[in-house]
Design an enzyme around this catalytic site. Structure first.
Site, short mmCIF file in Angstrom:
data_model
loop_
_atom_site.label_atom_id
_atom_site.label_comp_id
_atom_site.label_asym_id
_atom_site.label_seq_id
_atom_site.Cartn_x
_atom_site.Cartn_y
_atom_site.Cartn_z
N LEU A 153 -34.35 23.89 -53.75
CA LEU A 153 -33.66 23.28 -52.63
C LEU A 153 -34.08 24.04 -51.37
O LEU A 153 -34.17 25.26 -51.39
CB LEU A 153 -32.14 23.40 -52.79
N ASP A 154 -34.33 23.32 -50.29
CA ASP A 154 -34.67 23.96 -49.02
C ASP A 154 -33.56 24.91 -48.58
O ASP A 154 -32.38 24.68 -48.89
CB ASP A 154 -34.85 22.91 -47.92
N PRO A 155 -33.90 25.96 -47.81
CA PRO A 155 -32.85 26.83 -47.26
C PRO A 155 -31.81 26.06 -46.45
O PRO A 155 -30.63 26.43 -46.44
CB PRO A 155 -33.64 27.81 -46.37
N LEU A 156 -32.21 24.97 -45.79
CA LEU A 156 -31.27 24.19 -44.97
C LEU A 156 -30.47 23.20 -45.80
O LEU A 156 -29.64 22.47 -45.26
CB LEU A 156 -32.02 23.45 -43.86
N ALA A 157 -30.73 23.14 -47.11
CA ALA A 157 -29.97 22.25 -47.99
C ALA A 157 -28.96 23.05 -48.79
O ALA A 157 -29.18 24.21 -49.14
CB ALA A 157 -30.92 21.52 -48.94
#
Length: 324
Positions: free
Chosen positions: A49-53
Site C-alpha cells: 500500500l502506498d504511504p498515502l494509503a
C-alpha cells in the site's frame, strides 16, 4: 554517552495479522514495526500500500509467508476521494500542481463517465510507482526527472459506487468505492476519470477496505497492537490457513500425513482439484485439524505443493496449546 538500543529476543511466530496501515508509513515500515512488536523471526506482506494509503494490509509471519503469494491475485476494494479540477505530477496530494481547470460537468455526466470505466480497461502505470523497468523502480526514474515508456496493463474494474459528489464550491470532488482486480492503480483511475470529465483530477484520500476475504473491520492498528500485552498480540493473529480460502479441504490420517509431509504423493478417491489444503492429526488430537500444506489432485493422486516443515507444525501446536 551513547545510549544502547534494547535488543529484541526474536521467536518463531506463525499466522496472519490484518493490519490497518496508518497514513504516512510504507508497507515495509509498517511490517517492520509489527514484526518488532511480535518479536517475530520471519515476516512478509501480501502486496504493498502506498504511504498515502491506509487500510487493510495482511502481514504474514513464519509459515504463513509460504502462502503469501497466493493472496496477491485477490480482488481489492478501495474507498477514495478524487479532487476535481487540479492535476498533480504524482496524481495524488503529495505531488506539485501541474494544471488547474474549471469543473463544469453535471451529475449525469459523472455517472456516465464512471460507467465507462467498468469492466476491463487498460491503464498506463504511473511514473510514481514501484513497478520496475530494467531492474529500476519507476519512482526512481521520476525522482531523477526522467520519464520512461510504460506498456499499458489490462485490469478489471468490477464495481464503481459513487458514495458522494460535490461539483460546486472551492474543492469539487467525488468519493468512490472501487472493487477491482490486482494490479489496478487507483491514482491512475482517479486521474483518468478527471480527464474524462474534462477537468482533470488527483487523489486526496485512499483507503483499502478489503483484500480478498479480509476486511478492514477485522484489522488492528499499530497503536492498538502496541497497547496489547504479548498474549493479546499473538491472539490477534489469524491461523496460517486463513490465506487458503477457496482451497478444498482434504484430511489425512497419521500414516498418510507423514508421507505427504515427506513430499510423497498419496492415492485416494478424490476428484481432480487445482487447489487443496491438506490437514493431518496432531499427537494430542486424532482429528485432522493441523495444516500440512497445499496440494492439487490429478487422476486420484494428491500431489504436494507448498509444505510446512515438521518444525513449523510443532511450533504452531505449542503456540496453540492451552497454558497449564
Amino acid at each position: 554517552m551513547q545510549r544502547q538500543r534494547t535488543r529484541v529476543q526474536r521467536r518463531p511466530v506463525h499466522g496472519v495479522l490484518l493490519l490497518d496501515k496508518p497514513l504516512g508509513l510504507s508497507s515495509n515500515q509498517a511490517l517492520q514495526k509489527a514484526k518488532w512488536l511480535l518479536r517475530a523471526e520471519k515476516a512478509g506482506h501480501t502486496g504493498t500500500l502506498d504511504p498515502l494509503a491506509t487500510g487493510v494490509l495482511p502481514l504474514c509471519f513464519g509459515a504463513a509467508t509460504k502462502f503469501s503469494q497466493l493472496h496477491l491475485d485477490a480482488d481489492k476494494t478501495y474507498e477514495t476521494t478524487v479532487r476535481l479540477g487540479v492535476r498533480t505530477r504524482t496524481a495524488d496530494a503529495e505531488g506539485e500542481v501541474i494544471d488547474t481547470r474549471p469543473v463544469s460537468c453535471s451529475a449525469g455526466q459523472v455517472v456516465e463517465v464512471l460507467d465507462r470505466f467498468m469492466g476491463e480497461i487498460d491503464q498506463v502505470p504511473p511514473m510514481h510507482s514501484a513497478l520496475k523497468k530494467d531492474g529500476k523502480a519507476l519512482y526512481e526514474y521520476a525522482r531523477e526527472g526522467e520519464t520512461v515508456a510504460r506498456e499499458p496493463r489490462r485490469v478489471r474494474i468490477h464495481e464503481i459506487e459513487l458514495l458522494d459528489m460535490r461539483l460546486q464550491g472551492e474543492a469539487p470532488q467525488l468519493r468512490l468505492r472501487v472493487v477491482c482486480s490486482k494490479g489496478t492503480y487507483i491514482r491512475t483511475l482517479g486521474e483518468d476519470i478527471g480527464e474524462a470529465l474534462g477537468c482533470g483530477g488527483h487523489l486526496i484520500a485512499l483507503r483499502r477496505v478489503a483484500t480478498g476475504p479480509f476486511g478492514v473491520a477485522d484489522a488492528v492498528t499499530l497503536d492498538a497492537l502496541e497497547a496489547m500485552g504479548e498474549p493479546e498480540r499473538l491472539g490477534a493473529l489469524k491461523p496460517v490457513e486463513a490465506l487458503l480460502e477457496g482451497h478444498e479441504r482434504i484430511a489425512l490420517d497419521a500414516e498418510h500425513a507423514g508421507r505427504f509431509l515427506s513430499g510423497v504423493r498419496r492415492r485416494g478417491d478424490w476428484p481432480n482439484r487445482e487447489r487443496v489444503a491438506v490437514f493431518g492429526p496432531s499427537p494430542a488430537n486424532p482429528t485432522p485439524t493441523v495444516l500440512l500444506g497445499t496440494a492439487h489432485v490429478q487422476g486420484g493422486e494428491l500431489i504436494p505443493g507448498r509444505l510446512l516443515s515438521p518444525t513449523d507444525i510443532q511450533q504452531i501446536l505449542e503456540t496453540e496449546a492451552p497454558a497449564p
